[in-house]
Design an enzyme around this catalytic site. Sequence first.
Site, PDB file in Angstrom:
ATOM      1  N   ASN A  75      -7.212 -30.925  -6.418  1.00 20.80           N
ATOM      2  CA  ASN A  75      -7.500 -32.332  -6.657  1.00 20.80           C
ATOM      3  C   ASN A  75      -6.634 -32.885  -7.778  1.00 20.80           C
ATOM      4  O   ASN A  75      -6.245 -32.154  -8.696  1.00 20.80           O
ATOM      5  CB  ASN A  75      -8.985 -32.536  -6.973  1.00 20.80           C
ATOM      6  CG  ASN A  75      -9.288 -32.383  -8.449  1.00 20.80           C
ATOM      7  OD1 ASN A  75      -9.263 -33.343  -9.212  1.00 20.80           O
ATOM      8  ND2 ASN A  75      -9.588 -31.140  -8.862  1.00 20.80           N
ATOM      9  N   CYS A 137      -8.887 -29.954 -18.041  1.00 18.72           N
ATOM     10  CA  CYS A 137      -8.285 -30.759 -16.981  1.00 18.72           C
ATOM     11  C   CYS A 137      -6.759 -30.613 -17.019  1.00 18.72           C
ATOM     12  O   CYS A 137      -6.132 -30.919 -18.035  1.00 18.72           O
ATOM     13  CB  CYS A 137      -8.679 -32.224 -17.131  1.00 18.72           C
ATOM     14  SG  CYS A 137      -8.035 -33.281 -15.819  1.00 18.72           S
ATOM     15  N   CYS A 345     -13.039   4.309  15.449  1.00 19.46           N
ATOM     16  CA  CYS A 345     -11.643   3.886  15.522  1.00 19.46           C
ATOM     17  C   CYS A 345     -11.333   3.247  16.874  1.00 19.46           C
ATOM     18  O   CYS A 345     -11.669   3.797  17.934  1.00 19.46           O
ATOM     19  CB  CYS A 345     -10.726   5.077  15.285  1.00 19.46           C
ATOM     20  SG  CYS A 345      -8.965   4.672  15.343  1.00 19.46           S
ATOM     21  N   CYS A 348      -6.091   0.662  16.876  1.00 20.47           N
ATOM     22  CA  CYS A 348      -5.177  -0.477  16.675  1.00 20.47           C
ATOM     23  C   CYS A 348      -3.921  -0.091  15.915  1.00 20.47           C
ATOM     24  O   CYS A 348      -2.883  -0.744  16.040  1.00 20.47           O
ATOM     25  CB  CYS A 348      -5.899  -1.618  15.974  1.00 20.47           C
ATOM     26  SG  CYS A 348      -6.373  -1.268  14.261  1.00 20.47           S
ATOM     27  N   CYS A 351      -3.830   0.819  10.189  1.00 21.22           N
ATOM     28  CA  CYS A 351      -3.807   1.728   9.039  1.00 21.22           C
ATOM     29  C   CYS A 351      -2.505   2.512   8.996  1.00 21.22           C
ATOM     30  O   CYS A 351      -1.894   2.677   7.934  1.00 21.22           O
ATOM     31  CB  CYS A 351      -5.014   2.661   9.078  1.00 21.22           C
ATOM     32  SG  CYS A 351      -5.074   3.745  10.536  1.00 21.22           S
ATOM     33  N   CYS A 355       0.396   2.205   6.048  1.00 21.87           N
ATOM     34  CA  CYS A 355       0.691   3.395   5.254  1.00 21.87           C
ATOM     35  C   CYS A 355       2.120   3.877   5.486  1.00 21.87           C
ATOM     36  O   CYS A 355       2.822   4.259   4.546  1.00 21.87           O
ATOM     37  CB  CYS A 355      -0.300   4.508   5.598  1.00 21.87           C
ATOM     38  SG  CYS A 355      -0.220   5.930   4.487  1.00 21.87           S
ATOM     39  N   CYS A 382      -2.154  11.734   0.729  1.00 16.34           N
ATOM     40  CA  CYS A 382      -2.975  10.558   0.450  1.00 16.34           C
ATOM     41  C   CYS A 382      -3.240  10.422  -1.050  1.00 16.34           C
ATOM     42  O   CYS A 382      -3.695  11.366  -1.694  1.00 16.34           O
ATOM     43  CB  CYS A 382      -4.298  10.645   1.200  1.00 16.34           C
ATOM     44  SG  CYS A 382      -5.394   9.233   0.933  1.00 16.34           S
ATOM     45  N   CYS A 385      -5.169   5.032  -2.187  1.00 14.83           N
ATOM     46  CA  CYS A 385      -4.843   3.665  -2.630  1.00 14.83           C
ATOM     47  C   CYS A 385      -5.727   2.596  -1.987  1.00 14.83           C
ATOM     48  O   CYS A 385      -5.738   1.457  -2.435  1.00 14.83           O
ATOM     49  CB  CYS A 385      -3.372   3.362  -2.346  1.00 14.83           C
ATOM     50  SG  CYS A 385      -2.973   3.167  -0.594  1.00 14.83           S
TER      51      CYS A 385
END
Length: 424
Positions: A75, A137, A345, A348, A351, A355, A382, A385
Amino acid sequence: MADLSTEFAGIKSPNPFWLASAPPTDKQYNVERAFEAGWGGVVWKTLGEDPAAVNVSSRYSATYDGFGNVAGFNNIELITDRTLEVNLREIEAVKKSWPDRALVVSLMVPCEEESWKKIVKQVEQTGADGLELNFGCPHGMPERGMGAAVGQVPEYVEMVTRWCKQYSTLPVIVKLTPNITDIRFSARAAHRGNADAVSLINTINSITGIDLDNMVARPIVDGKSTHGGYCGPAVKPIALNMVSEIARDPETKGLPISGIGGISNWRDAAEFISLGAGCVQVCTAAMIYGFRIVSEMKDGLSRWMDSKGYETLTDFQGLAIANTTDWKYLNMNYKVVASIDDEKCIGCGRCYIGCEDTSHQAIKAIAQTDGSNKFEVIEAECVGCNLCQITCPVENCITMVKQDSDKPYMNWTQDPRNPYRDAG
């Protein structure tokens, strides 16, 4: 049932949900409708000297999340554009009609002692419960030597706060600007000036986006634009950090904090309170969804407190502070490793991509006879993280599992790998 009543810097309210100084609190009509909806308090939109400020058109812009919801709100509106006399008269009327609600008045006048002396005495005569000094402001007012122009200079913060404490018996809350390198310096200055409390954060300097057809930022005023104040859910992480910095700073220990910044539901409020806030202020969510959201906020917070056995807000206020520390004191010997639930799982591969391309190559894709892939964590690679867990679209499919270790706690100041570790 949990008791949501609060006493903040000596100001009582039936619940911790206050409307922040902003368009929702700019007149009697709005404030009374807010109280009817159940808000515990309001901070009246910032008053200034006459003649009143003049606003432009248009004034707002926004950023959106993937579902089309407002994530950030920008704004370029200034302080009240109504006369001081009208505002003071309405404040007095509202307080008489709603004596059980918190009514704090936001103020911003030139950095001159007489100006502050005059206006705090005028506000005190209305019966208001407290003052909030708008030192945050970021647009329009700093060019006039007010708002963030004061809040960015600790010496000015302390000086003006002292003036207000000298000339008024009302509690003084100092509203801090986030447009500063270290919020603690401003908070310390307010504390030295004898402020009763601080509130934060005010809005963040921002440009939300560009109209690429006309090559102008939004909001657009006759083909031009300017930076504005950013608020809404997108600023909540910044606000939480700044609240925690003040809450755990030894120099401001015990200074009451009113939490502001992206509070949209009961959980947001609980998080601010857990980091030490005594009440919370809401603006963007009310502007987007209306005053009635406070019913869900109150109900949700009350139910959650009941489920945890918290009878009052003070039962969990500040409990997260002890678990918030500097990076150098984190345990270097603590380790977690990702674990993928094959049952959940969906294959897809997000992951794996995250990685493999940008992290530690700790997930392998194993081709299956049906043409799909199975994904396995290479535990030796691993580093825990959390990137795979963050990118996974399935809830609880990837978890971070703590690894057993016989190594004792060791922070970075003790770590032999740190060439600058503390002596002894």
